[in-house]
Design a protein around this motif. Structure first.
Motif, mmCIF file in Angstrom:
data_model
loop_
_atom_site.group_PDB
_atom_site.id
_atom_site.type_symbol
_atom_site.label_atom_id
_atom_site.label_comp_id
_atom_site.label_asym_id
_atom_site.label_seq_id
_atom_site.Cartn_x
_atom_site.Cartn_y
_atom_site.Cartn_z
ATOM 1 N N MET A 1 86.775 68.734 71.831
ATOM 2 C CA MET A 1 87.035 67.344 72.186
ATOM 3 C C MET A 1 86.634 66.418 71.033
ATOM 4 S SD MET A 1 85.776 67.468 76.178
ATOM 5 C CE MET A 1 86.352 65.818 76.562
ATOM 6 N N GLU A 2 87.499 65.436 70.769
ATOM 7 C CA GLU A 2 87.240 64.501 69.671
ATOM 8 C C GLU A 2 85.930 63.742 69.873
ATOM 9 O OE1 GLU A 2 88.681 63.888 66.830
ATOM 10 O OE2 GLU A 2 90.375 65.255 67.023
ATOM 11 N N SER A 3 85.682 63.353 71.117
ATOM 12 C CA SER A 3 84.422 62.664 71.416
ATOM 13 C C SER A 3 83.967 63.065 72.816
ATOM 14 C CB SER A 3 84.587 61.143 71.319
ATOM 15 O OG SER A 3 85.529 60.678 72.265
ATOM 16 N N LEU A 4 82.735 63.495 72.911
ATOM 17 C CA LEU A 4 82.171 63.874 74.206
ATOM 18 C C LEU A 4 81.644 62.626 74.911
ATOM 19 C CD1 LEU A 4 80.199 67.046 73.075
ATOM 20 C CD2 LEU A 4 82.187 67.012 74.588
ATOM 21 N N PRO A 5 81.844 62.510 76.236
ATOM 22 C CA PRO A 5 81.310 61.356 76.966
ATOM 23 C C PRO A 5 79.802 61.189 76.780
ATOM 24 C CG PRO A 5 82.897 62.522 78.326
ATOM 25 C CD PRO A 5 82.688 63.361 77.097
ATOM 26 N N ASP A 6 79.063 62.305 76.750
ATOM 27 C CA ASP A 6 77.609 62.238 76.605
ATOM 28 C C ASP A 6 77.147 63.438 75.775
ATOM 29 O OD1 ASP A 6 74.941 61.742 76.814
ATOM 30 O OD2 ASP A 6 74.857 61.721 79.009
ATOM 31 N N PRO A 7 77.327 63.371 74.445
ATOM 32 C CA PRO A 7 77.039 64.544 73.603
ATOM 33 C C PRO A 7 75.613 65.048 73.708
ATOM 34 C CG PRO A 7 77.423 62.563 72.271
ATOM 35 C CD PRO A 7 77.817 62.231 73.661
ATOM 36 N N HIS B 1 74.102 69.204 70.739
ATOM 37 C CA HIS B 1 73.866 68.109 69.797
ATOM 38 C C HIS B 1 72.462 67.535 69.934
ATOM 39 C CE1 HIS B 1 78.056 67.840 68.435
ATOM 40 N NE2 HIS B 1 78.425 68.008 69.696
ATOM 41 N N LYS C 1 78.165 62.013 83.201
ATOM 42 C CA LYS C 1 77.585 60.862 82.491
ATOM 43 C C LYS C 1 77.283 59.722 83.458
ATOM 44 C CE LYS C 1 78.281 57.634 78.694
ATOM 45 N NZ LYS C 1 79.184 57.167 77.603
ATOM 46 N N LYS D 1 87.311 66.628 80.798
ATOM 47 C CA LYS D 1 86.868 65.252 80.530
ATOM 48 C C LYS D 1 86.414 64.567 81.818
ATOM 49 C CE LYS D 1 88.198 61.035 78.088
ATOM 50 N NZ LYS D 1 89.274 60.316 77.357
ATOM 51 N N GLU E 1 82.705 63.102 82.453
ATOM 52 C CA GLU E 1 82.509 61.674 82.770
ATOM 53 C C GLU E 1 81.758 61.500 84.081
ATOM 54 O OE1 GLU E 1 86.509 60.268 82.570
ATOM 55 O OE2 GLU E 1 86.390 59.797 80.419
#
Length: 570
Positions: free
Chosen positions: A380-386, A412, A351, A344, A348
């Motif tokens: 990961m539940e949510s990517l910083p910059d998918p 994505h 990003k 993560k 980050e």
């Protein structure tokens, strides 16, 4: 080696009358070429003599050959340096040739290289041969040829002289190419089942360049399951090409313009350097990691955001346009598995700095230590910059089928998927192979109950054998529980500890028909590190280690003899 009459054309923009003015430069180059040719003739004569009297003076002749090779390398470097200096400073520089009667030893020839950039390896004849002898290739073609020969000359030698228990017991054993040969029996049995032997019309025709829909759907299901994705992955985000390096090369092409760059923590897989340069001409900016444990380095070769920030700042100060960050998880050649928190932090960082992240997870199912948990970036539940996160995976390492030539991209970003998919026109996979891969990946019961448990058991056993052997030899190494390799420290066998000495030790391994990969190939900052592949069949692995020990013993004996000789001189 022939010389054409038109070997020195008038450069673009230069007046014809200027050619005669630079005739002395051409004469000097000609003299250097002839001098080099004489050296090569002497070298091949020595090789012939060696073959004729191998049983009588094997070690003496082998050492003489190494002396000749280093002298040849020195001459070639002089020629290249001279040509470069002539091109940049009006052709006014002079260079003194190494005497034909020189009888200096290997290390004397090395010391003649001391004015070069620190850490630069001695060039090899095959690195530059195409530039001297080819009159048919374009400049780009010559560059590609040089890049290919310099990257794969040892591998090509291995391909032409492989060890075989019955047919070629004196051939090369390869512990330098990362291939899993421990479960070939299981794979062959699975590939011989009836469901694999299917042919229909659709498999014999052109397919969607992104890959057959049935395979992309199965890859999406497979990655959803094994990467523990929080939601079902979309087959429309999958592209399959003939190998992960093809995927990486395509990503470099569509994310960067020529001359732009990616950040890559070192040491890193050397295939990235070849793949990024072949088509895309993208530079890899090394994020150097150190082996020494300090206040900020809590473990060897630790990657931190501070190191990423510092390297990015330096690159921008040098006016390099950095477009992305390349990570391998599990790491090759270190074997580190990144924690979810570390992943993560890296994402980050990317990003914040508008960088793409390419994450190669090709070893994700090769984590054999049960105490280690692999976290895919897709979990990961949510990517910083998918939209700027791109994942690569393939079957070459986890399933030991590198010959299938399969690599998959999951992103994505629909634009990136479409652009990379266009490379399927050149780098697609045969329909029959895609069918076999689909059948293999969808057989979860066989993978979970037969293949993975057996593969992990055999990896643990081979890893234990190698690490026990290294401990008995008092050779430091990184003890990790993933991948097919061990990162070993042979600094104590280098005197002095330089990349030139590392290269000479590497050549000594090759002289003994053993392939290892030296740290310089991984852009390691420190000389003396080697990568040793342990995922080899037990008997062959033991024979390889006998050759390994013999080389180190020869190296040690040579030092003793040198120290005695120096003491006698004093």
């Amino acid at each position: 080696m022939s010389l054409r009459s038109d070997a020195f054309p008038v450069p673009c923009g230069q007046k014809p009358g200027q050619v005669s003015k630079d005739q002395s430069f051409c004469t000097q180059v000609l003299e250097m070429v002839l001098h080099l040719q004489r050296r090569i003739d002497e070298h091949f004569l020595l090789l012939t003599t060696t073959r004729q009297s191998l049983q009588l003076e094997e070690q003496k002749h082998a050492q003489s050959i190494r002396v000749q090779e280093v002298l040849l390398d020195h001459l070639i470097h002089q020629m290249v340096s001279f040509l470069e200096s002539g091109a940049t400073s009006g052709l006014e520089h002079q260079v003194s040739l190494l005497s034909l009667e020189s009888s200096s030893d290997v290390r004397s020839a090395q010391r003649a290289q001391s004015s070069r950039h620190p850490g630069q390896l001695i060039p090899k004849w095959t690195d530059f041969e195409p530039a001297f002898v080819s009159h048919d290739l374009s400049n780009r073609g010559s560059d590609i040829s040089v890049l290919y020969h310099s990257s794969f000359q040892d591998y090509n030698a291995y391909q032409g002289d492989k060890y075989h228990e019955d047919k070629n017991t004196l051939g090369f054993i390869n512990l330098g190419t990362s291939e899993n040969k421990l479960c070939i029996d299981l794979i062959i049995e699975r590939l011989c089942r009836s469901d694999m032997n299917h042919i229909d019309e659709v498999l014999l025709q052109y397919s969607d360049w992104r890959g057959q829909p049935f395979l992309r759907e199965e890859v999406a299901r497979f990655l959803t399951y094994y990467c523990k994705a929080p939601a079902r992955l979309d087959p429309e985000n999958v592209v399959v090409l003939n190998g992960c390096c093809s995927v990486f090369s395509a990503l470099a092409m569509v994310l960067c313009d020529p001359g732009e760059a990616f950040l890559v923590p070192t040491p890193f897989y050397g295939g990235f350097a070849f793949s990024s340069r072949l088509y895309a001409k993208v530079e890899l900016v090394p994020v150097y990691l150190e082996s020494e444990i300090t206040g900020t380095n809590t473990c060897p070769f630790q990657l931190t955001v501070d190191k990423l920030e510092d390297t990015l700042l330096q690159a921008r100060l040098m006016e390099k346009k950095v477009r992305g960050l390349v990570l391998t998880n599990p790491q090759n050649p270190l074997g580190d598995v990144y924690s979810q928190d570390s992943l993560k932090e890296y994402l980050e960082f990317a990003k914040r700095n508008d960088l793409h992240v390419i994450i190669d997870e090709i070893y994700m199912l090769s984590v054999f230590d049960e105490s280690i948990t692999f976290h895919s970036v897709l979990s990961m539940e949510s990517l910083p910059d998918p939209n700027r996160t791109h994942v690569i995976w393939g079957t070459s390492k986890d399933f030991g089928i590198s010959g299938f030539r399969f690599g998959a991209l999951y992103t994505h970003n629909k634009e990136v998927a479409s652009a990379v998919g266009s490379f399927g026109y050149l780098h697609g996979i045969s329909g029959i192979t895609q069918h076999k891969l689909c059948q293999l990946l969808q057989d979860r019961e066989w993978i979970d109950t037969v293949y993975l448990p057996t593969n992990h058991f055999r990896l643990r056993k081979a890893h234990a054998y190698i690490t026990n052997k290294l401990q008995s030899l008092e050779i430091p190494f990184l003890c990790r529980g993933s991948g097919l390799y061990v990162w070993i420290n042979l600094k104590k066998y280098l005197e002095p500890c330089t990349f030139e000495e590392e290269w000479l030790l590497h050549r000594r391994f090759l002289d003994n028909k053993l392939m290892l990969s030296c740290g310089k190939n991984y852009m390691c900052k420190e000389p003396g590190w080697f990568c040793l592949i342990f995922a080899e069949r037990p008997l062959r692995l033991k024979l390889a280690m006998l050759r390994f020990c013999r080389v180190l013993e020869e190296q040690k004996q040579e030092w003793i003899e040198k120290q005695l000789a120096d003491a006698m001189k004093e």
